[in-house]
Design an enzyme around this catalytic site. Structure first.
Site, PDB file in Angstrom:
ATOM      1  N   GLU A 298       0.765  -1.152   0.052  1.00 14.44           N
ATOM      2  CA  GLU A 298       0.103  -0.089  -0.162  1.00 14.44           C
ATOM      3  C   GLU A 298       0.882   1.381   0.016  1.00 14.44           C
ATOM      4  O   GLU A 298       0.499   2.294  -0.488  1.00 14.44           O
ATOM      5  CB  GLU A 298      -0.976  -0.006   1.247  1.00 14.44           C
ATOM      6  CG  GLU A 298      -2.241   0.614   0.978  1.00 14.44           C
ATOM      7  CD  GLU A 298      -3.265   0.357   2.110  1.00 14.44           C
ATOM      8  OE1 GLU A 298      -3.448  -0.847   2.114  1.00 14.44           O
ATOM      9  OE2 GLU A 298      -3.813   1.256   2.894  1.00 14.44           O
ATOM     10  N   HIS A 327       8.320 -26.710   0.517  1.00 11.46           N
ATOM     11  CA  HIS A 327       7.717 -27.848  -0.134  1.00 11.46           C
ATOM     12  C   HIS A 327       6.448 -27.399  -0.976  1.00 11.46           C
ATOM     13  O   HIS A 327       5.499 -27.996  -1.389  1.00 11.46           O
ATOM     14  CB  HIS A 327       7.172 -28.796   0.797  1.00 11.46           C
ATOM     15  CG  HIS A 327       8.246 -29.313   1.763  1.00 11.46           C
ATOM     16  ND1 HIS A 327       8.966 -30.563   1.386  1.00 11.46           N
ATOM     17  CD2 HIS A 327       8.760 -29.039   2.729  1.00 11.46           C
ATOM     18  CE1 HIS A 327       9.910 -30.687   2.132  1.00 11.46           C
ATOM     19  NE2 HIS A 327       9.803 -29.933   3.197  1.00 11.46           N
ATOM     20  N   LYS A 441     -13.089   2.067  -1.527  1.00 15.84           N
ATOM     21  CA  LYS A 441     -14.020   2.473  -0.422  1.00 15.84           C
ATOM     22  C   LYS A 441     -14.979   3.561  -0.964  1.00 15.84           C
ATOM     23  O   LYS A 441     -16.516   3.219  -0.641  1.00 15.84           O
ATOM     24  CB  LYS A 441     -13.165   3.411   0.899  1.00 15.84           C
ATOM     25  CG  LYS A 441     -12.432   2.390   1.540  1.00 15.84           C
ATOM     26  CD  LYS A 441     -11.894   3.298   2.641  1.00 15.84           C
ATOM     27  CE  LYS A 441     -10.797   2.594   3.656  1.00 15.84           C
ATOM     28  NZ  LYS A 441     -10.501   3.394   4.916  1.00 15.84           N
TER      29      LYS A 441
HETATM   30  O1  PA5 Z   1      -3.230   1.873   5.812  1.00 18.94           O
HETATM   31  C1  PA5 Z   1      -4.357   2.372   5.627  1.00 18.94           C
HETATM   32  O2  PA5 Z   1      -4.542   3.638   5.477  1.00 18.94           O
HETATM   33  C2  PA5 Z   1      -5.522   1.482   5.070  1.00 18.94           C
HETATM   34  O3  PA5 Z   1      -5.213  -0.035   5.073  1.00 18.94           O
HETATM   35  C3  PA5 Z   1      -6.253   1.563   6.531  1.00 18.94           C
HETATM   36  O4  PA5 Z   1      -5.705   1.136   7.482  1.00 18.94           O
HETATM   37  C4  PA5 Z   1      -7.793   0.762   6.157  1.00 18.94           C
HETATM   38  O5  PA5 Z   1      -8.344   1.054   5.073  1.00 18.94           O
HETATM   39  C5  PA5 Z   1      -8.770   0.813   7.502  1.00 18.94           C
HETATM   40  O6  PA5 Z   1      -8.905   2.160   7.388  1.00 18.94           O
HETATM   41  P1  PA5 Z   1      -9.577   2.660   8.793  1.00 18.94           P
HETATM   42  O7  PA5 Z   1      -8.715   2.611   9.814  1.00 18.94           O
HETATM   43  O8  PA5 Z   1     -10.116   4.259   8.374  1.00 18.94           O
HETATM   44  O9  PA5 Z   1     -11.037   2.020   9.022  1.00 18.94           O
END
Ligand code: PA5
Length: 472
Positions: A298, A327, A441
């Site tokens: 990410e 394996h 989202k």
């Molecule tokens: O790293 C990030 O920003 C995302 O992976 C969020 O952690 C994830 O989308 C969850 O978001 P939130 O904590 O706002 O629910």
């Protein structure tokens, strides 16, 4: 924590170098010297950027003493009152707590008796599969369960749906006291969860505005669940502080392991290594690989660079487990395309020793194992994999943990976070945003007809309709 447990983690990168895997695939010292200006820039950017923008995570080892005290007090109350602790969250709000739980608790923790566990059973619900929610409700007595709702944005569909389901059940079952079964961990002012927390008087912990989801394990997102599990959260923060200290003190790539690792990954990416395999040789660390995959994927997977140029950056993270995947995946790693960097994680001293029993003297091909230990077997298998990769000229390096404990896990978390930040600077990208995640989202909100997402809904409606001839 005892001083002898507070040892530094190390990186062995011999098998990234041309001396070991040959000049075609390997990295020469000269290659590292050539990118020194870029490494210097990354080191300087880390120091200069501390606490600014979305780098609040760099300060977490230093600025949480009051929060830690509150977390420990709350954890003590939870341990007294509840049989189950359930995290409701997803992505950065779930992967860290689960990884640390697996790293530092008994590997069959929830199956232990209450007396042996010393704390509540622990669950992390990071999906909205209806069967999974139903299954959870089959195994926990809701009246003896506390739910830690974790969401930075306070609006993520998955987490808020879980909150709605659980709060409805709690209200019906417990009446006025339902709010004592929810702890909110969220932004101080933005989003819906903070409003709900205030209206319903939930105990609340805060995610600093300048700490993003995947960099949040060392704030209350991870510290509260860890404390409830009896983990020494101060030792975790000390470990993180140690790595930050190394990185703050030295800009020399040969004395700063996260910087060297980032530099080697950068050179590897330029050599076409588009895959980063994370392969711990410890079951306790298998979910650290999941946490790493989110952090790496990410943070570094970005369409544009900071100048707005399309660069489609990133390296696909893949998790594997030693020895299990020897394996399964290692055939591909040694003989498939030359497109990977493999990071092994070694543990020098496992927390248990298991002897391999005698009893096969008449079968020499089995007897060679007798009298040894599983510890020796897993270590030799790691060394054998390292050798096989090196022989096949595959880039690999090993992160060495003296043992798995709160201090070394704190180090490992900070190590990967800083390495990611360094590499993001080298790639000239925004490491801390996630437009691709936000797009998904927003599309979900639009599909549900959420107010304010009408345009997105129209955009989705206008996208090409699926053709039945392509569904067979
Ligand atoms: O790293 C990030 O920003 C995302 O992976 C969020 O952690 C994830 O989308 C969850 O978001 P939130 O904590 O706002 O629910």
């Amino acid at each position: 924590m005892k001083a002898e447990q507070m040892k530094p983690i190390k990186v062995d990168f011999n098998n990234m170098m041309s001396d070991f895997i040959g000049s075609k695939e390997g990295i020469a010292q000269r290659d590292i010297t050539l990118i020194k200006p870029l490494a210097d820039e990354a080191a300087a950017a880390y120091k200069k950027g501390r606490g600014k923008g979305m780098t609040g995570w760099t300060e977490l080892p230093y600025n949480q003493s009051e929060i830690v005290a509150d977390i420990k007090k709350t954890a003590g109350e939870i341990i007294e009152k509840f049989d189950n602790f359930v995290v409701l969250g997803i992505g950065g709000s779930a992967l860290g707590p689960f990884a640390v739980f697996n790293a530092l608790c008994h590997l069959r923790y929830n199956d232990l008796s209450k007396r042996k566990r010393k704390g509540p059973r622990f669950f992390v619900e990071d999906n909205v599969d209806p069967e999974r929610m139903a299954a959870l409700l089959d195994v926990v007595d809701i009246g003896k369960t506390v739910f830690n709702v974790i969401t930075k944005s306070g609006s993520t569909s998955e987490t808020m749906s879980q909150y709605l389901i659980i709060s409805d059940i709690l209200k019906k079952k417990l009446g006025d006291k339902w709010n004592q079964h929810i702890i909110a961990t969220t932004d101080t002012k933005n989003g819906n969860l903070i409003k709900l927390a205030k209206d319903n008087k939930f105990k609340t912990f805060y995610i600093p505005a300048n700490v993003g989801g995947r960099f949040s394990e060392l704030c209350p997102v991870g510290l509260l669940p860890a404390a409830v599990l009896g983990i020494d959260i101060e030792a975790m923060l000390e470990g993180a502080k140690y790595i930050d200290g190394v990185c703050s003190e030295s800009d020399d790539v040969f004395a700063n392991a996260p910087l060297m690792s980032a530099a080697l990954q950068y050179i590897s990416i330029k050599k076409g290594k588009n895959i980063s395999v994370m392969m711990p040789y410890a079951d306790s660390l298998r979910y650290m690989a999941d946490w790493y995959c989110q952090l790496w994927g990410e943070s570094l997977g970005k369409e544009n660079d900071l100048n707005g140029q399309k660069i489609y950056a990133g390296q696909t993270p893949v998790k594997a487990l030693g020895v299990t995947d020897q394996h399964s995946q290692v055939q591909l790693y040694t003989e498939g395309p030359f497109d990977k960097v493999i990071t092994l994680i070694a543990v020098e001293k496992y927390r248990k020793t298991v002897k391999i029993a005698d009893g096969c003297a008449e079968y020499p091909n089995v007897n060679f194992l007798c009298g040894h230990t599983l510890n020796e077997l897993i270590t030799n298998e790691r060394l054998a994999t390292e050798y096989a990769l090196q022989r096949a000229q595959r880039l690999n390096h090993t992160i060495i943990l003296p043992s798995v404990n709160a201090y070394t896990i704190g180090q490992l978390i900070m190590f990967f976070q800083i390495e990611t930040a360094y590499l993001g600077t080298m790639l000239n990208i925004d490491t801390f945003n996630q437009p691709g995640v936000e797009e998904g989202k927003n599309a979900t909100y639009a599909l549900f007809g959420r107010q304010g997402y009408e345009e997105k809904k129209a955009e989705i409606k206008a996208s090409p309709k699926k053709k039945s001839k392509y569904i067979i």
